[in-house]
Design a protein around this motif. Structure first.
Motif, PDB file in Angstrom:
ATOM      1  N   UNK A  60      -2.413 -10.733  -3.513  1.00 27.89           N
ATOM      2  CA  UNK A  60      -2.816 -11.481  -2.322  1.00 27.89           C
ATOM      3  C   UNK A  60      -1.981 -11.090  -1.104  1.00 27.89           C
ATOM      4  N   UNK A  61      -0.682 -10.964  -1.304  1.00 28.19           N
ATOM      5  CA  UNK A  61       0.222 -10.603  -0.203  1.00 28.19           C
ATOM      6  C   UNK A  61      -0.074  -9.205   0.324  1.00 28.19           C
ATOM      7  N   UNK A  62      -0.282  -8.269  -0.580  1.00 28.59           N
ATOM      8  CA  UNK A  62      -0.576  -6.897  -0.170  1.00 28.59           C
ATOM      9  C   UNK A  62      -1.883  -6.829   0.616  1.00 28.59           C
ATOM     10  N   UNK A  63      -2.867  -7.551   0.169  1.00 28.91           N
ATOM     11  CA  UNK A  63      -4.143  -7.582   0.886  1.00 28.91           C
ATOM     12  C   UNK A  63      -3.958  -8.169   2.293  1.00 28.91           C
ATOM     13  N   UNK A  64      -3.202  -9.250   2.391  1.00 25.54           N
ATOM     14  CA  UNK A  64      -2.955  -9.874   3.697  1.00 25.54           C
ATOM     15  C   UNK A  64      -2.202  -8.912   4.626  1.00 25.54           C
ATOM     16  N   UNK A  65      -1.288  -8.133   4.073  1.00 27.79           N
ATOM     17  CA  UNK A  65      -0.541  -7.137   4.854  1.00 27.79           C
ATOM     18  C   UNK A  65      -1.455  -6.045   5.391  1.00 27.79           C
ATOM     19  N   UNK A  66      -2.402  -5.609   4.576  1.00 32.94           N
ATOM     20  CA  UNK A  66      -3.257  -4.478   4.934  1.00 32.94           C
ATOM     21  C   UNK A  66      -4.422  -4.861   5.845  1.00 32.94           C
ATOM     22  N   UNK A  67      -4.862  -6.102   5.771  1.00 32.20           N
ATOM     23  CA  UNK A  67      -6.042  -6.530   6.531  1.00 32.20           C
ATOM     24  C   UNK A  67      -5.951  -6.218   8.025  1.00 32.20           C
ATOM     25  N   UNK A  68      -4.819  -6.479   8.700  1.00 32.62           N
ATOM     26  CA  UNK A  68      -4.771  -6.179  10.136  1.00 32.62           C
ATOM     27  C   UNK A  68      -4.879  -4.686  10.464  1.00 32.62           C
ATOM     28  N   UNK A  69      -4.650  -3.841   9.484  1.00 33.27           N
ATOM     29  CA  UNK A  69      -4.736  -2.386   9.697  1.00 33.27           C
ATOM     30  C   UNK A  69      -6.147  -1.849   9.484  1.00 33.27           C
ATOM     31  N   UNK A  70      -7.033  -2.691   8.966  1.00 33.99           N
ATOM     32  CA  UNK A  70      -8.387  -2.244   8.632  1.00 33.99           C
ATOM     33  C   UNK A  70      -9.193  -1.946   9.883  1.00 33.99           C
ATOM     34  N   UNK A  71     -10.026  -0.948   9.775  1.00 34.57           N
ATOM     35  CA  UNK A  71     -10.910  -0.535  10.852  1.00 34.57           C
ATOM     36  C   UNK A  71     -12.339  -0.935  10.488  1.00 34.57           C
ATOM     37  N   UNK A  72     -12.721  -2.142  10.793  1.00 41.19           N
ATOM     38  CA  UNK A  72     -14.070  -2.680  10.592  1.00 41.19           C
ATOM     39  C   UNK A  72     -14.453  -2.940   9.139  1.00 41.19           C
ATOM     40  N   UNK A  73     -13.602  -2.535   8.182  1.00 40.51           N
ATOM     41  CA  UNK A  73     -13.920  -2.682   6.767  1.00 40.51           C
ATOM     42  C   UNK A  73     -12.605  -2.554   5.991  1.00 40.51           C
ATOM     43  N   UNK A  74     -12.412  -3.410   4.987  1.00 38.77           N
ATOM     44  CA  UNK A  74     -11.227  -3.298   4.137  1.00 38.77           C
ATOM     45  C   UNK A  74     -11.685  -2.978   2.727  1.00 38.77           C
ATOM     46  N   UNK A  75     -11.151  -1.901   2.180  1.00 42.60           N
ATOM     47  CA  UNK A  75     -11.453  -1.494   0.813  1.00 42.60           C
ATOM     48  C   UNK A  75     -10.307  -1.980  -0.071  1.00 42.60           C
ATOM     49  N   UNK A  76     -10.639  -2.667  -1.158  1.00 41.85           N
ATOM     50  CA  UNK A  76      -9.626  -3.214  -2.065  1.00 41.85           C
ATOM     51  C   UNK A  76      -9.776  -2.594  -3.446  1.00 41.85           C
ATOM     52  N   UNK A  77      -8.739  -1.892  -3.872  1.00 43.81           N
ATOM     53  CA  UNK A  77      -8.703  -1.312  -5.213  1.00 43.81           C
ATOM     54  C   UNK A  77      -8.380  -2.435  -6.183  1.00 43.81           C
ATOM     55  N   UNK A  78      -9.387  -3.007  -6.733  1.00 46.55           N
ATOM     56  CA  UNK A  78      -9.390  -4.144  -7.649  1.00 46.55           C
ATOM     57  C   UNK A  78      -9.057  -5.432  -6.900  1.00 46.55           C
TER      58      UNK A  78
END
Length: 173
Positions: A60-78
């Motif tokens: 959950x923390x890693x996803x929250x960290x990466x979300x602001x860096x996403x460009x219109x779409x966030x890809x989540x490996x699992x």
């Protein structure tokens, strides 16, 4: 506007990380790696109940960290659904915090990668003989969430093209 989240999920050795990296490059965005992979690589003892909880919070923390860096779409490996699946298998139950969060922390589209790729040995993979079992579990978990998911099959370019087609179709809606 919320960034759409695409989860790449499935049993072991179905190409989730490779697919996630490909999709992130294709869509010029970032991807959230599987937190549990690095976590488990550092373990010196068998995975414990607390480790499963730690992996849940770490994902959950890693996803929250990466979300602001996403460009219109966030890809989540699992996703942390993996914690539920492994906890159920290993301990016969799931941590309550995982159960509580599952219906609240959804993804816009799940790409369920099929087990039609050859098994690749890896020290962090355990169940080459149970691929069909875990594929059935993934389908049941996604159905229980009433998740929007598409099964991605095939090999090589065909597999990648099917994933892109699925995401493009979702984005056009």
């Amino acid at each position: 506007m919320a960034i759409p989240k695409i989860a790449v999920v499935g049993p072991e050795s179905t190409g989730k990380s490779t697919m996630s990296a490909f999709l992130a490059k294709h869509y010029n965005t970032v991807w959230v790696p599987e937190y549990a992979r690095d976590y488990c690589a550092k373990l010196t003892e068998p995975c414990t109940w607390q480790d499963e909880i730690n992996m849940f919070y770490g994902q959950l923390e890693l996803e929250a960290e990466m979300l602001p860096q996403a460009n219109e779409l966030l890809i989540c490996d699992t996703t942390f659904i993996t914690v539920k699946i492994w906890s159920d298998y290993t301990f016969g139950r799931t941590p309550q915090e995982v159960l509580d969060e599952l219906p609240k922390h959804t993804y816009d589209l799940y790409l369920l990668l099929n087990i039609d790729l050859p098994w690749e040995e890896d020290p962090l993979r355990d169940f080459p003989h149970m691929r069909e079992h875990f594929m059935d579990i993934w389908v049941k978990e996604l159905q229980a969430l009433n998740a929007n998911y598409i099964l991605i099959s095939g090999t090589g370019d065909e597999r990648y093209a099917d994933a892109v087609k699925a995401i493009d179709g979702f984005l056009k809606k």
